[in-house]
Every structure is written in C-alpha cells, then in structure tokens.
Design an enzyme around this catalytic site. Sequence first.
Site, PDB file in Angstrom:
ATOM      1  CG  HIS A   1      28.291  25.398  38.048  1.00 27.41           C
ATOM      2  ND1 HIS A   1      29.089  24.343  38.434  1.00 27.41           N
ATOM      3  CD2 HIS A   1      29.092  26.480  37.974  1.00 27.41           C
ATOM      4  CE1 HIS A   1      30.339  24.777  38.582  1.00 27.41           C
ATOM      5  NE2 HIS A   1      30.362  26.066  38.306  1.00 27.41           N
TER       6      HIS A   1
ATOM      7  CG  ASP B   1      29.833  28.898  42.070  1.00 23.70           C
ATOM      8  OD1 ASP B   1      29.340  28.980  43.209  1.00 23.70           O
ATOM      9  OD2 ASP B   1      31.061  28.848  41.853  1.00 23.70           O
TER      10      ASP B   1
END
Length: 181
Positions: free
Chosen positions: A148, A3
């Site tokens: 991430h 993400d």
Amino acid sequence: TFDDGPNDPHNLRLLEILAKHDVHATFFLIGRYVQQRPDIVRELVKAGHGVGNHTFSHPLLMFKSVAKVRNELETCHHVLTEAVGEHSNLFRPPFGGRRPAVLRIARDLGLEPVMWTVTGYDWNAPSAEYIEQKVIAKVRGGDVILLHDGGHLEMGADRSRTVTATDRLISRYKTEGYVFL
C-alpha cells in the site's frame, strides 16, 4: 503492486526506490485522491509505472448495488483519464471484495480485474521487518505482491515502513535472480 494512492509524500519516495532498482510497478489508485493529487499520478506515469482503477471512494463492492459499482468504476476511470489521458484497463476491487455482478460490470466497462497472491499486511504493520517477513514467507515466483502506497481513509497515511520494506525486498529478490514485471 501498490493500492490506495496517490499519497503524499510516500509515492514520491517510492518512485525514487523503484527508479534506483529499475523496477516498474502498478499502482491501483483511488479516484478521490487522484482528483486531489493528479500531479503525483502524472509522475507515476511519466516514470513508466502502470496505473489502475481502485474505485472512486474505496467501498466494499460486494455490498453495493449494481448502479453504485458501475458509478465507482466509471468515475475513477474518468478522473484517471483527466489526470493522465490514456491508462491501463486494470482494476482491483477494494479489500479484494467482489462477486459475479462486480466482475461482470468490470468486464462490461473493459476492465481487467487483478488480484494478488502475496500481501505484506502493511496497512497496519509495526515495522518494515514485519512487512518483509510476511512477503518472504509466501513468495515463490510468479506472484503478484500487494503493498500500500496510501490509505483508504485519508490522504497522508504513513507508508514509510512500506517504502523501506520495498527497497529491501527488491534488493533481496534481485540478488536471488527474480525479475520484476
């Protein structure tokens, strides 16, 4: 899954790690960063990775109006299409924040919400080992792992620990016979 990208320079290093292991991932991208670095998004797609909608500006959608939610999703879709043309219909709400109205809007736009079952808590991890231990403690098979590649506050977030942990985790789980999809 990753993400909060695209993010320079860590996406390019992740691409090297994923290619080394012949593993493909899905990257849920923030539209405003896609506008800044469409070249990175094109490299992700060229390497065979999926890209999904992570909104334009990464707000907590639970507390946004219907119009704001729709705008965030539509704008991100538009900039992804500008960057790479056709792309997946996958959507991940920032912070995992959703309510029935958010999911209804996503479905109305033809988006498929994707959550996660395991997180490495890597957004503020003190080390790659910390990330690895968080993932190892939860993986059972069939999991969707959240890591991430960027940071929602600004471009250039240091994700070097995530890159290192990704390399080690893939090596570990491939040795144990896991398959990455």
